[in-house]
Write a protein that holds these residues in place. Structure first.
Motif, PDB file in Angstrom:
ATOM      1  N   SER A 185       0.842  -1.200   0.000  1.00  0.00           N
ATOM      2  CA  SER A 185       0.000   0.000   0.000  1.00  0.00           C
ATOM      3  C   SER A 185       0.873   1.243   0.000  1.00  0.00           C
ATOM      4  CB  SER A 185      -0.922  -0.014   1.219  1.00  0.00           C
ATOM      5  OG  SER A 185      -0.142  -0.201   2.384  1.00  0.00           O
ATOM      6  N   LYS A 186       0.306   2.335  -0.522  1.00  0.00           N
ATOM      7  CA  LYS A 186       1.050   3.590  -0.548  1.00  0.00           C
ATOM      8  C   LYS A 186       0.950   4.257   0.810  1.00  0.00           C
ATOM      9  CE  LYS A 186       0.557   4.598  -5.394  1.00  0.00           C
ATOM     10  NZ  LYS A 186      -0.110   5.297  -6.430  1.00  0.00           N
ATOM     11  N   THR A 187       2.047   4.883   1.250  1.00  0.00           N
ATOM     12  CA  THR A 187       2.006   5.686   2.467  1.00  0.00           C
ATOM     13  C   THR A 187       2.282   7.125   2.031  1.00  0.00           C
ATOM     14  OG1 THR A 187       4.374   5.521   2.842  1.00  0.00           O
ATOM     15  CG2 THR A 187       3.014   3.768   3.787  1.00  0.00           C
ATOM     16  N   GLY A 188       2.294   8.046   2.975  1.00  0.00           N
ATOM     17  CA  GLY A 188       2.529   9.445   2.628  1.00  0.00           C
ATOM     18  C   GLY A 188       3.848   9.664   1.903  1.00  0.00           C
ATOM     19  N   ASN A 189       4.867   8.897   2.281  1.00  0.00           N
ATOM     20  CA  ASN A 189       6.200   9.154   1.697  1.00  0.00           C
ATOM     21  C   ASN A 189       6.844   7.904   1.106  1.00  0.00           C
ATOM     22  OD1 ASN A 189       6.608   7.833   4.052  1.00  0.00           O
ATOM     23  ND2 ASN A 189       8.087   9.284   4.914  1.00  0.00           N
ATOM     24  N   GLY A 190       6.048   6.889   0.803  1.00  0.00           N
ATOM     25  CA  GLY A 190       6.646   5.693   0.210  1.00  0.00           C
ATOM     26  C   GLY A 190       5.646   4.559   0.088  1.00  0.00           C
ATOM     27  N   LEU A 191       6.116   3.362   0.403  1.00  0.00           N
ATOM     28  CA  LEU A 191       5.281   2.170   0.270  1.00  0.00           C
ATOM     29  C   LEU A 191       5.389   1.320   1.531  1.00  0.00           C
ATOM     30  CD1 LEU A 191       6.196   0.852  -3.311  1.00  0.00           C
ATOM     31  CD2 LEU A 191       4.058   1.937  -2.607  1.00  0.00           C
ATOM     32  N   ARG A 192       4.282   0.659   1.877  1.00  0.00           N
ATOM     33  CA  ARG A 192       4.332  -0.310   2.968  1.00  0.00           C
ATOM     34  C   ARG A 192       4.143  -1.694   2.354  1.00  0.00           C
ATOM     35  NH1 ARG A 192       0.025  -1.017   7.849  1.00  0.00           N
ATOM     36  NH2 ARG A 192       0.949  -2.930   8.632  1.00  0.00           N
ATOM     37  N   VAL A 193       5.026  -2.612   2.730  1.00  0.00           N
ATOM     38  CA  VAL A 193       4.972  -3.961   2.162  1.00  0.00           C
ATOM     39  C   VAL A 193       4.910  -4.948   3.320  1.00  0.00           C
ATOM     40  CG1 VAL A 193       6.091  -5.602   0.612  1.00  0.00           C
ATOM     41  CG2 VAL A 193       6.454  -3.157   0.282  1.00  0.00           C
TER      42      VAL A 193
END
Ligand code: UD1
Length: 428
Positions: A284-292
């Protein structure tokens, strides 16, 4: 020679900062040869290949200065100021070129600016023959005279290069970059058809535009360049590394962990995100990158074929194979870019993977778990696939010849151990 020791089985949790892309930084640094004004590049990764390119440019008369750094104690996001004032030496020597094929990227800009370039032929490498014939043929179409002697490419264009329509018979990233740089200073219009669309090519094109080049079609497979008399200085931040992003995404997935990748961009990695999602990895997208994360159940096998961008990157093939080695069911992985890019297979098999290679395809039958072993790194991406396998394997994995890793992964052990991995570098 250092080795890496991993005690596997720890789920990774935490945050990893993604650096600037090596494969964008190298051509961007070579672009400094196109002007006598300073090119300032920020977000440069701290890697052996970057130092090799800096050394080569210095040899070619470029003044390279570290212009502070954007944080991280000299590691994260370095800034280089490159000024090519003295263009009297136009020879890129074998000693430096043999260390890194990407050295051939100085050919196009040096030839366009000075009318001469002598660059050592890069020679073979572990993942195949990798010739530079397409670079040379395309430069000839721009009016260069090219001779090969004593292991060197001797390219001349005393009266300057002239725009032409170049149709690449196959997609070449380096070839596209060399021609793009050369065409900015050629007289008239150059059209590059079947050009590479990799984000690193687009990043180079954007920087060239900031330097005064006129380029149309950036990001597409046809770029049109109107040559200009001269380029000027500029400041450019290197695009984030989509291969480092994909590699740490797999580290999260393979250990059943949960990582936030700061600075990662999903739009640069759509094919990898698609495969990981179909294998059951949550992204998923986060404010400043990606969460995996992989917290819900087992991984599922998935098929993939490497292709030029926007297809699945060959530079992620070894890493995805490590993941598929522990997924449920079978996966077929086909390599279409490089011959001989399955050297990680026997090493993964020594760790208990069930993989059969048939020509350009590998059938991976997922196993319940891998076990640690002493293994040998053979190239950059193969090495990191062994690190990934080691992170999930039971027991100890000892990886030899880790200098390959230092060419492409900045502070790998620090980044992984900060997220809970038991990994360290040990002297032999
Ligand atoms: C770049 C990347 C590398 C990546 C590769 C493919 C850099 C520094 N390296 O390498 O990490 O794996 O793209 O995405 O950016 N070929 C020829 N003749 C040529 C040029 C290429 O036959 O003159 C062949 C190669 O052998 C290979 C294919 O074309 O089979 C693609 O190579 P290319 O895209 O040029 O790769 P590089 O630019 O060397």
């Amino acid at each position: 020679m250092d080795r890496i020791l991993i005690r596997g089985g720890k789920p990774l949790r935490g945050t990893i900062t993604i650096g600037g892309a090596k494969n964008a930084a190298l051509p961007l640094m070579a672009a400094s040869l196109l002007t006598d004004e300073a090119l300032t590049l920020s977000n440069l990764p701290h890697l052996a290949d970057i130092s090799t390119m800096a050394k080569l440019l210095q040899e070619l008369g470029v003044e390279v200065s570290m212009d502070g750094d954007a944080g991280g104690g000299g590691h994260i996001g370095r800034v280089f100021r490159l000024t090519a004032n003295d263009t009297s030496n136009t020879t890129a020597p074998y000693d430096l070129v043999r260390k890194m094929r990407a050295s051939v990227l100085v050919l196009g800009p040096m030839l366009a600016r000075t009318g001469h370039a002598r660059v050592s032929l890069p020679g073979g490498c572990a993942i195949g023959t990798r010739p530079v014939d397409l670079h040379l043929k395309a430069l000839e179409q721009l009016g260069a005279t090219i001779k090969l002697n004593e292991g060197y490419i001797d390219a001349r264009a005393e009266n300057g290069l002239k725009g032409a329509h170049v149709v690449f018979p196959m997609v070449t990233v380096g070839g596209t970059e060399n021609l793009l740089m050369a065409a900015t200073l050629a007289s008239g219009e150059t059209v590059l058809s079947n050009a590479a669309r990799e984000p690193e090519v687009a990043d180079l094109a954007k920087c060239l535009v900031a330097m005064g080049a006129i380029i149309d079609g950036i990001g597409s497979d046809t770029m049109t360049i109107q040559g200009v008399e001269s380029l000027h200085g500029a400041t450019h931040a290197v695009v984030p590394d989509r291969i480092e992003t994909g590699t740490y995404a797999i580290a999260a997935a393979i250990t059943g962990g949960d990582l936030t990748l700061v600075g990662a961009r999903a739009d640069l990695s759509e094919s990898v995100v698609r495969v990981l999602t179909s294998a059951g990895v949550e992204i998923s997208k986060t404010g400043n990158g990606l969460r995996v994360a992989r917290t819900n159940g087992p991984l599922k096998g998935a098929d993939m074929m490497t292709e030029p961008y926007p297809g699945f990157p060959t530079d992620m093939q070894a890493q995805i194979m490590a993941l598929m080695a522990v997924a449920k069911g079978a996966s077929m992985i086909t390599e279409t870019i490089f011959e001989n890019r399955f050297m990680h297979v026997p090493e993964l098999c020594r760790m208990g993977a069930d993989i059969n290679v048939h020509g350009a395809s590998a059938i991976v039958r997922g196993v319940d778990g891998l076990s640690g072993a002493e293994v040998m790194a053979t190239d950059l991406r193969a090495s990191v696939s062994l690190v990934l396998a080691g992170l999930t394997a039971k027991g100890e994995t000892l990886i030899n010849r880790v200098y390959h890793l230092d060419r492409g992964y900045e502070r790998l052990e620090d980044k992984l151990s900060a997220c809970g991995a038991d990994i360290k570098r040990v002297p032999e």
